[in-house]
Scaffold this active site. Sequence first.
Site, PDB file in Angstrom:
ATOM      1  N   LEU A   1       0.823  -1.465  -0.020  1.00 55.29           N
ATOM      2  CA  LEU A   1      -0.005   0.058  -0.036  1.00 55.29           C
ATOM      3  C   LEU A   1       1.003   1.374  -0.056  1.00 55.29           C
ATOM      4  O   LEU A   1       1.628   1.529   0.901  1.00 55.29           O
ATOM      5  CB  LEU A   1      -0.896   0.132   1.296  1.00 55.29           C
ATOM      6  CG  LEU A   1      -1.914  -1.181   1.319  1.00 55.29           C
ATOM      7  CD1 LEU A   1      -2.935  -1.117   2.632  1.00 55.29           C
ATOM      8  CD2 LEU A   1      -2.637  -1.625   0.034  1.00 55.29           C
TER       9      LEU A   1
ATOM     10  N   GLY B   1      -9.481   4.290   2.160  1.00 51.14           N
ATOM     11  CA  GLY B   1      -9.091   3.415   3.200  1.00 51.14           C
ATOM     12  C   GLY B   1      -8.242   2.356   2.921  1.00 51.14           C
ATOM     13  O   GLY B   1      -8.247   2.054   1.574  1.00 51.14           O
TER      14      GLY B   1
ATOM     15  N   ASN C   1      56.761  10.739 -11.005  1.00 54.05           N
ATOM     16  CA  ASN C   1      56.753  11.521  -9.797  1.00 54.05           C
ATOM     17  C   ASN C   1      55.961  12.875 -10.379  1.00 54.05           C
ATOM     18  O   ASN C   1      56.432  13.555 -11.392  1.00 54.05           O
ATOM     19  CB  ASN C   1      57.975  11.861  -9.170  1.00 54.05           C
ATOM     20  CG  ASN C   1      57.840  12.616  -7.789  1.00 54.05           C
ATOM     21  OD1 ASN C   1      57.029  13.725  -7.954  1.00 54.05           O
ATOM     22  ND2 ASN C   1      58.443  12.359  -7.071  1.00 54.05           N
TER      23      ASN C   1
ATOM     24  N   ASN D   1      43.221  18.575 -20.710  1.00 56.70           N
ATOM     25  CA  ASN D   1      42.697  17.632 -21.431  1.00 56.70           C
ATOM     26  C   ASN D   1      41.541  18.075 -22.079  1.00 56.70           C
ATOM     27  O   ASN D   1      40.890  17.368 -23.255  1.00 56.70           O
ATOM     28  CB  ASN D   1      42.326  16.400 -20.473  1.00 56.70           C
ATOM     29  CG  ASN D   1      41.050  16.919 -19.347  1.00 56.70           C
ATOM     30  OD1 ASN D   1      41.191  18.001 -18.887  1.00 56.70           O
ATOM     31  ND2 ASN D   1      40.199  16.034 -19.020  1.00 56.70           N
TER      32      ASN D   1
ATOM     33  N   ARG E   1       2.083  15.259   5.516  1.00 55.20           N
ATOM     34  CA  ARG E   1       3.040  15.824   6.707  1.00 55.20           C
ATOM     35  C   ARG E   1       4.304  15.852   6.439  1.00 55.20           C
ATOM     36  O   ARG E   1       5.291  16.450   7.160  1.00 55.20           O
ATOM     37  CB  ARG E   1       2.614  15.087   7.811  1.00 55.20           C
ATOM     38  CG  ARG E   1       1.236  15.439   8.549  1.00 55.20           C
ATOM     39  CD  ARG E   1       0.887  14.580   9.694  1.00 55.20           C
ATOM     40  NE  ARG E   1       0.569  13.465   9.184  1.00 55.20           N
ATOM     41  CZ  ARG E   1       0.560  12.294  10.133  1.00 55.20           C
ATOM     42  NH1 ARG E   1       0.931  12.335  11.475  1.00 55.20           N
ATOM     43  NH2 ARG E   1      -0.033  11.195   9.662  1.00 55.20           N
TER      44      ARG E   1
ATOM     45  N   LYS F   1       5.665  10.430  -0.670  1.00 57.91           N
ATOM     46  CA  LYS F   1       6.147   9.899   0.790  1.00 57.91           C
ATOM     47  C   LYS F   1       7.196   8.673   0.323  1.00 57.91           C
ATOM     48  O   LYS F   1       8.081   8.558   0.990  1.00 57.91           O
ATOM     49  CB  LYS F   1       5.168   9.708   1.586  1.00 57.91           C
ATOM     50  CG  LYS F   1       5.743   8.998   2.882  1.00 57.91           C
ATOM     51  CD  LYS F   1       4.898   9.303   4.184  1.00 57.91           C
ATOM     52  CE  LYS F   1       3.474   8.393   4.098  1.00 57.91           C
ATOM     53  NZ  LYS F   1       2.801   8.405   5.441  1.00 57.91           N
TER      54      LYS F   1
ATOM     55  N   GLY G   1      -4.396   0.726  15.651  1.00 61.99           N
ATOM     56  CA  GLY G   1      -5.612  -0.288  15.809  1.00 61.99           C
ATOM     57  C   GLY G   1      -5.079  -1.223  16.810  1.00 61.99           C
ATOM     58  O   GLY G   1      -3.905  -1.907  16.966  1.00 61.99           O
TER      59      GLY G   1
ATOM     60  N   ALA H   1      -0.525   4.397  -1.511  1.00 60.72           N
ATOM     61  CA  ALA H   1      -1.363   5.486  -2.123  1.00 60.72           C
ATOM     62  C   ALA H   1      -1.272   6.806  -1.388  1.00 60.72           C
ATOM     63  O   ALA H   1      -1.815   7.682  -1.615  1.00 60.72           O
ATOM     64  CB  ALA H   1      -2.687   4.876  -2.479  1.00 60.72           C
TER      65      ALA H   1
HETATM   66  C1  UD1 Z   1      -3.600   1.629   9.891  1.00 62.54           C
HETATM   67  C2  UD1 Z   1      -4.423   0.382  10.432  1.00 62.54           C
HETATM   68  C3  UD1 Z   1      -4.025   0.200  11.987  1.00 62.54           C
HETATM   69  C4  UD1 Z   1      -2.502   0.130  12.172  1.00 62.54           C
HETATM   70  C5  UD1 Z   1      -1.848   1.120  11.399  1.00 62.54           C
HETATM   71  C6  UD1 Z   1      -0.459   0.889  11.700  1.00 62.54           C
HETATM   72  C7  UD1 Z   1      -6.302   0.091   9.249  1.00 62.54           C
HETATM   73  C8  UD1 Z   1      -7.747   0.562   9.066  1.00 62.54           C
HETATM   74  N1  UD1 Z   1      -5.808   0.736  10.151  1.00 62.54           N
HETATM   75  O1  UD1 Z   1      -4.032   2.788  10.380  1.00 62.54           O
HETATM   76  O2  UD1 Z   1      -4.863  -0.784  12.548  1.00 62.54           O
HETATM   77  O3  UD1 Z   1      -2.284  -0.047  13.446  1.00 62.54           O
HETATM   78  O4  UD1 Z   1      -2.252   1.290  10.204  1.00 62.54           O
HETATM   79  O5  UD1 Z   1       0.401   1.804  11.195  1.00 62.54           O
HETATM   80  O6  UD1 Z   1      -5.918  -0.547   8.257  1.00 62.54           O
HETATM   81  N2  UD1 Z   1      -3.250   3.500   2.358  1.00 62.54           N
HETATM   82  C9  UD1 Z   1      -3.628   3.616   1.065  1.00 62.54           C
HETATM   83  N3  UD1 Z   1      -4.875   3.898   0.492  1.00 62.54           N
HETATM   84  C10 UD1 Z   1      -5.700   4.171   1.446  1.00 62.54           C
HETATM   85  C11 UD1 Z   1      -5.215   4.405   2.797  1.00 62.54           C
HETATM   86  C12 UD1 Z   1      -4.180   4.175   3.226  1.00 62.54           C
HETATM   87  O7  UD1 Z   1      -2.595   3.332   0.248  1.00 62.54           O
HETATM   88  O8  UD1 Z   1      -7.048   4.841   0.915  1.00 62.54           O
HETATM   89  C13 UD1 Z   1      -1.940   3.255   2.742  1.00 62.54           C
HETATM   90  C14 UD1 Z   1      -1.142   4.679   3.355  1.00 62.54           C
HETATM   91  O9  UD1 Z   1      -0.325   4.836   2.248  1.00 62.54           O
HETATM   92  C15 UD1 Z   1      -0.145   3.644   4.569  1.00 62.54           C
HETATM   93  C16 UD1 Z   1      -1.038   2.454   4.708  1.00 62.54           C
HETATM   94  O10 UD1 Z   1      -2.125   2.380   3.714  1.00 62.54           O
HETATM   95  O11 UD1 Z   1       1.007   3.289   3.748  1.00 62.54           O
HETATM   96  C17 UD1 Z   1      -1.728   2.882   6.221  1.00 62.54           C
HETATM   97  O12 UD1 Z   1      -2.361   3.759   6.010  1.00 62.54           O
HETATM   98  P1  UD1 Z   1      -2.688   4.885   7.205  1.00 62.54           P
HETATM   99  O13 UD1 Z   1      -3.385   6.035   6.857  1.00 62.54           O
HETATM  100  O14 UD1 Z   1      -1.387   5.209   7.819  1.00 62.54           O
HETATM  101  O15 UD1 Z   1      -3.441   3.852   8.411  1.00 62.54           O
HETATM  102  P2  UD1 Z   1      -3.524   4.107   9.852  1.00 62.54           P
HETATM  103  O16 UD1 Z   1      -4.541   4.908  10.192  1.00 62.54           O
HETATM  104  O17 UD1 Z   1      -2.397   4.536  10.506  1.00 62.54           O
END
Ligand code: UD1
Length: 456
Positions: free
Chosen positions: A6, A76, A373, A382, A13, A20, A135, A8
Site C-alpha cells: 500500500l 481506506g 613523480n 585535457n 505531513r 512520501k 489499531g 497510495a
Molecule cells: C493503519 C491500520 C491500523 C494500524 C496502523 C499501523 C487500518 C484501518 N488501520 O492505520 O490498525 O495500527 O495502520 O500503522 O488499516 N493507504 C492507502 N490507501 C488508503 C489508505 C491508506 O494506500 O486509502 C496506505 C497508506 O499510504 C499507508 C498505509 O496504507 O502506507 C496505512 O495507512 P494509514 O492511513 O497510515 O493507516 P492508519 O490510520 O495509520
Amino acid sequence: MEVVVLAAGQGKRMRSVLPKVLQPIAGKPMLAHVLDTVRAVEVRKICVVYGHGGELVRERLDAPDLAWARQEPQLGTGHAVMQALPHLNDAEMALVLYGDVPLIGVRTLRRLEQAAGRERVALLTVNLDEPTGYGRIIRDEAGRVRRIVEEKDASGDERRVREVNTGVLVAPVALLRDWLGRLTNDNAQGEYYLTDIIGMAVDGGIEVVTEQPDHLAETLGVNNKAQLAELERSHQRAIAQRLMEEGATLIDPARIDVRGELVCGRDVEIDVNCVFEGRVTLADGVRIGANCVIRNARIGAGSRIAPFSHIEDTEMGEVCVIGPYARTRPGTVLADDVHLGNFVEVKNSRIEAHSKANHLAYVGDADVGQRVNIGAGTITCNYDGANKFRTVIEDDVFIGSDTQLVAPVTVGRGATLGAGTTLSKDAPAGQLTVSRAKQISIPGWKRPVKQKPGEA
Ligand code: UD1
Ligand code: MG
C-alpha cells in the site's frame, strides 16, 4: 505468496514535492526498501497500490516484476487492497505491506508466511507502551484474536490494550476477496478498513494467529521528516552494529552513514563522519580517516585514505596513500602503492604502481606509468573547450612543479620535465624537456621610488 504494497497515501505531513514513499532511508526510497525485501522472500507477484501524484513513484521504481494498481480516491486501507485484487490469484496467499514502513525484515516475513500456512490469517503485532493512534488487537478470554478496533472507534477499555496492529498481514486471497467485498465504511473515519476483515475471519471460523517482528524498527512507519530522521538513525545504528560484528573498527558507530552496500575485510578501521554510497569494498587493513565520502569504490588491502577525501567510481590497489583532501572521480584506476596528496584530483585515468602526485595536481584522461613523480601544481590540459584528449606519461617520468601537459601529448619513458613547462609537443624519452623564458639578472638595477607631490 503474492504481495500487495500500500503506497497510495499522500504523505502531506512530509511537506515535500517528493511522494512520501520515495523519501529515502539510507539513500534509497522507502518503497524500494520494501520491494527489495519482498524480492528476497521470493514471492510470486508484487502489486503496488499507488495514488494521486504516484505516477512519479511508478516511473522511478517500475520493474518487470511489479504490477501497479491505482487507487483514486483513497477510501481506506481495505479499499486500497481491493484495487489490487484483479492482480491476485485465488489459489495463493496474500501478504499486505505498507510502502511507508521501510525496514520490515525478511526473517519476520518468512515467519509470518509460515504462521499463516495455507488457510489461516497471520497478523504481525507489537506491544507498545504508548499505543495511541494504532489499531488495537482485541482478544477473547482464551487469548484468541477476536477483531481489530481502530483508535478512533475504540472504547476506553479497548484503548488500554497495548498490543497493536502493525498493518502487516497474510491471508488466503480467495477469502480476502470475499471479505473485502463485504466491507462497509460505517465507522468513525468513514473509511473501508482492511482491519475489519479480522472480525469477519473469526466469524467465518478462520483461525487468526499473530507473530511479532524480530525488531520493533521493522514496523515503524514514517509520516514526517522527524520520523524519517529517527528511522534513518536506527537503521544506521543497525548497519554499524553489523559491521562491528563482522570485525570492522568504527571509531564512533553513531557517526557513520552507509547508503548502499559496504563490505569490509579484516582489521578495517573507519574514523568518524564517513559516508559510504553505492557499492564499496574495503579490503583487509584499510584505514579511512575522518570525514571521507566514498562511493562505488574498491579499496585494496592496506590502503590508507586520510581525512576529507572524496572517492568516487574508483578502483584502488594495495597500500595506496590518499589524501587528506584528495578527490578521485569516475574512471580512476590506481595500481598498488600510489600516493595522492592534498588537493589532487584524478579523473578517468590509470596510474600505475609506485607513482606519486603529492600536492595540488589535476590528472584527467591520462595514462600514467610506474614510478612517475608528478610535481606540485601539475595539470593535464585535457579539454580544448570542445573535445577531450589523453595524456600519456610513461614509466619513470619526473614532472617538475607547475607543469601543464597540453593533450594529446606523450611524455616518453624516463623523461624529465622542468618546472613550469607548458608541454605542447611530445617529450622524448630520457631527456630533459623544459619550456621557459630564459632567466636573466640585471646588475645595478634600482627599484623605482615613490615620487613626492609637486615633483615632475
Ligand atoms: C493503519 C491500520 C491500523 C494500524 C496502523 C499501523 C487500518 C484501518 N488501520 O492505520 O490498525 O495500527 O495502520 O500503522 O488499516 N493507504 C492507502 N490507501 C488508503 C489508505 C491508506 O494506500 O486509502 C496506505 C497508506 O499510504 C499507508 C498505509 O496504507 O502506507 C496505512 O495507512 P494509514 O492511513 O497510515 O493507516 P492508519 O490510520 O495509520
Ligand atoms: Mg498510519
